[in-house]
Design an enzyme around this catalytic site. Structure first.
Site, mmCIF file in Angstrom:
data_model
loop_
_atom_site.group_PDB
_atom_site.id
_atom_site.type_symbol
_atom_site.label_atom_id
_atom_site.label_comp_id
_atom_site.label_asym_id
_atom_site.label_seq_id
_atom_site.Cartn_x
_atom_site.Cartn_y
_atom_site.Cartn_z
ATOM 1 C CD GLN A 114 55.804 39.713 46.341
ATOM 2 O OE1 GLN A 114 55.424 40.588 45.572
ATOM 3 N NE2 GLN A 114 54.978 38.991 47.061
ATOM 4 C CB SER A 117 54.744 35.366 40.718
ATOM 5 O OG SER A 117 53.662 35.850 41.481
ATOM 6 C CB SER A 149 57.683 45.518 40.853
ATOM 7 O OG SER A 149 56.499 45.184 40.164
ATOM 8 C CD GLU A 232 51.762 41.853 46.976
ATOM 9 O OE1 GLU A 232 52.340 42.095 45.911
ATOM 10 O OE2 GLU A 232 51.446 40.700 47.323
ATOM 11 C CD GLU A 365 40.564 36.531 37.770
ATOM 12 O OE1 GLU A 365 40.051 37.154 36.824
ATOM 13 O OE2 GLU A 365 41.696 36.810 38.231
#
Length: 395
Positions: A114, A117, A149, A232, A365
């Site tokens: 993926q 980010s 990952s 996910e 968060e």
């Protein structure tokens, strides 16, 4: 009218398949045949590994293959592909994309990662800077991704990139399938506190992707990405486990089998975690039922948040239970594992690796914000930049 699919009809179907395909033969050929017979993920459409059957009946099929000693598709090695890429391709991909990607994904021939980010665009993913510029029938990708990952073994990646910097940040994003073997893709390991590097940073320099690797419409990438992320969070925290499965099973086994560890002051603490783990397990089962009849909603964030919090608490409790023994670490040798393994590792590894649970798959968060706003209906946090063109945002 076709007869409805039942548990009994599925058992007969599997029995017929096993009569024609030796589970002790070639592993890959067996898995390919299982996919073609619609016995991979049975809730997928006919022709794409399924039968259009209720998802709730999948355990019936899986149990029959396990009982027959049939090979599996090593799901832990390709969790991103199975849990995130596949449902996204099924919902948003073209027929050609489904035919190309779903079969080798399910059989494990092609591992996925993926590319979401970025440095500076993690919790606020919509501020991502990776650019995709149209060049004829291709897109040219430049940027950097991080915390990826399995990038070191992946054949394909799900990728979001900015295609229009002149519109607000959520609107100018497009979703692609990225060829991890393409020129310009560079994967570098990121070593973790455990001593290993199961994830990586990925540099994309002039990577050319044909337009047929674009998923859904140009500029619609944020909506597609939300579909991926909801899946996910269920994949990370909502997996099917038996009672006392996972980390709570490790703790209860240690307590039962090692009387010398039974400090009375820790007994009530262990019971507290048992109750919380059971509540989390049942909540995950409810989410999977919801997923069986449609796409999971923001409630999936609660399952993942619960998993991360509880896993960190229980791995910390294990160190307290084992005292000095729990601080022993098996090795600090640099490794690049192909899957995360909590069960067969040391307590110190589990404790250190669990710290990542509150970051991967969406930070705790951000998940609390999603739950507050989209589940509980609480007032949203002020977002002063949501209508500002991305190019005008402070960088």
């Amino acid at each position: 009218m076709a007869e409805p699919v039942t548990a009994e009809s599925l058992r007969k179907l599997v029995a017929g398949f096993l009569a024609d395909h030796d589970p002790r033969g070639d592993r890959l050929e067996f898995l390919r045949a299982r996919y073609d017979a619609g016995l991979a993920w049975i809730h997928y459409p006919v022709g794409h590994g399924g039968l259009g059957a209720p998802r709730a009946l999948q355990p019936v099929v899986d149990a029959e293959f396990v009982a027959a000693g049939a090979p599996d598709n090593n799901a832990r090695r390709n969790g991103i592909g199975l849990g995130m890429a596949a449902p996204t391709i099924l919902r948003h991909g073209t027929d050609a994309q489904k035919r190309r990607f779903l079969r080798p994904l399910w059989t494990g021939e092609e591992v996925w990662c993926q590319l979401f980010s970025e440095p500076g665009a993690g919790s606020d993913l919509a501020t991502l800077r990776t650019r995709a510029v149209r060049d004829g029938d291709d897109w040219v990708i430049d940027g950097q991704k991080v915390w990826t990952s399995l990038a070191h073994i992946a054949r394909w990646a799900i990728l979001i990139a900015r295609t229009d910097p002149t519109v607000p940040k959520h609107q100018g994003i497009t979703y692609f399938v990225c060829d991890m073997t393409a020129p310009g893709v560079e994967v570098r390991p990121l070593r973790q506190a455990t001593g290993e590097a199961e994830f990586n940073e990925v540099f994309l320099t002039g990577v050319r992707l044909s337009d047929d690797l674009r998923l859904d419409a140009v500029g619609n990438g944020w909506r597609v990405a939300m579909s991926t992320l909801m899946n996910e969070r269920v994949a990370i925290g909502g997996g099917a486990v038996p009672r006392e499965g996972g980390m709570i099973g490790v703790l209860t086994q240690e307590w039962r089998e090692r009387p010398e560890l039974r400090v009375p002051a820790l007994h009530d603490e262990l019971l507290k975690y048992w109750v919380r783990a059971e509540a989390a397990r049942l909540s995950a089962a409810r989410i999977r039922q919801q997923l069986a009849v449609g796409e999971v909603g923001p409630e999936g964030s609660a399952v993942k948040l619960s998993f991360a919090t509880l896993n960190q608490q229980m791995t910390g409790f294990e160190l307290e239970l084992l005292a000095g023994e729990g601080l022993l670490h098996d090795t600090w040798e640099m490794k690049r594992p192909e899957a995360v393994d909590f069960t067969d590792r040391t307590p110190s590894y589990r404790y250190l690796r669990a710290k990542g649970n509150s970051i991967e798959g969406g930070t705790s968060e951000i998940l609390r914000n999603i739950i507050a706003e989209r589940v509980l209906g609480l007032p949203a946090e002020p977002r002063s930049d949501k209508d500002i063109p991305w190019k005008d945002l402070p960088k």
